[in-house]
Design a protein around this motif. Structure first.
Motif, PDB file in Angstrom:
ATOM      1  N   UNK A 183     -11.158 -15.309 -18.360  1.00 41.61           N
ATOM      2  CA  UNK A 183     -11.568 -15.365 -16.963  1.00 41.61           C
ATOM      3  C   UNK A 183     -11.917 -14.018 -16.336  1.00 41.61           C
ATOM      4  N   UNK A 184     -11.745 -12.929 -17.066  1.00 45.79           N
ATOM      5  CA  UNK A 184     -11.996 -11.602 -16.506  1.00 45.79           C
ATOM      6  C   UNK A 184     -13.041 -10.890 -17.353  1.00 45.79           C
ATOM      7  N   UNK A 185     -14.104 -10.445 -16.684  1.00 42.16           N
ATOM      8  CA  UNK A 185     -15.151  -9.660 -17.333  1.00 42.16           C
ATOM      9  C   UNK A 185     -15.042  -8.249 -16.790  1.00 42.16           C
ATOM     10  N   UNK A 186     -14.939  -7.280 -17.689  1.00 44.21           N
ATOM     11  CA  UNK A 186     -14.850  -5.873 -17.294  1.00 44.21           C
ATOM     12  C   UNK A 186     -16.006  -5.126 -17.934  1.00 44.21           C
ATOM     13  N   UNK A 187     -16.762  -4.402 -17.101  1.00 44.15           N
ATOM     14  CA  UNK A 187     -17.843  -3.577 -17.611  1.00 44.15           C
ATOM     15  C   UNK A 187     -17.658  -2.159 -17.088  1.00 44.15           C
ATOM     16  N   UNK A 188     -18.196  -1.222 -17.825  1.00 39.94           N
ATOM     17  CA  UNK A 188     -18.059   0.181 -17.486  1.00 39.94           C
ATOM     18  C   UNK A 188     -19.427   0.775 -17.158  1.00 39.94           C
ATOM     19  N   UNK A 189     -19.439   1.683 -16.185  1.00 38.93           N
ATOM     20  CA  UNK A 189     -20.667   2.382 -15.832  1.00 38.93           C
ATOM     21  C   UNK A 189     -20.379   3.886 -15.763  1.00 38.93           C
ATOM     22  N   UNK A 190     -21.374   4.707 -16.029  1.00 42.40           N
ATOM     23  CA  UNK A 190     -21.173   6.156 -15.948  1.00 42.40           C
ATOM     24  C   UNK A 190     -21.158   6.622 -14.493  1.00 42.40           C
TER      25      UNK A 190
END
Length: 91
Positions: free
Chosen positions: A80-87
Motif C-alpha cells: 500500500x505504500x509507494x516510495x520514490x526518490x528525487x534528487x
C-alpha cells in the motif's frame, strides 16, 4: 484521492525532503515535511504502517540513502505504500 474500488479510502501524498522542493509539492496538494530529521522520517513511516494507510511518498535522495529502518521496511514489503526518490534541486 479515492482509491478505485474502495470508496472513501484515500491515499496519503507526502513529500519529505529539502525545503527548496517542499513548496512546489505543497502547491500541488502534498503534505510536506521540509528538512526532516531522521527521527521525523521514522515516525512518519511507523505511523503509516501502524495505521495501514495507503501512501505515495516522495523523498529526496539524502533521506532514501539514510538507512532509516522504517523506510527500508516499507520499501521491502511493498503493498500500500509507494516510495520514490528525487534528487535535490542543485543536483
Amino acid at each position: 484521492m479515492a482509491a478505485d474500488g474502495e470508496p472513501g479510502r484515500t491515499t496519503r501524498m507526502l513529500f519529505l525532503g529539502d525545503d527548496s522542493l517542499a513548496d512546489g509539492f505543497r502547491l500541488i496538494g502534498f503534505e510536506t515535511i521540509p528538512n526532516p530529521e531522521p527521527a521525523d522520517v521514522d515516525r512518519v513511516f511507523r505511523e503509516i504502517n501502524r495505521n495501514r494507510e495507503r501512501a505515495f511518498v516522495i523523498v529526496d535522495d539524502r533521506i532514501m540513502g539514510s538507512g532509516i529502518a522504517s523506510l527500508q521496511q516499507v520499501r521491502s514489503e511493498g503493498g500500500n505504500v509507494v516510495v520514490v526518490s528525487i534528487p535535490a534541486l542543485k543536483d
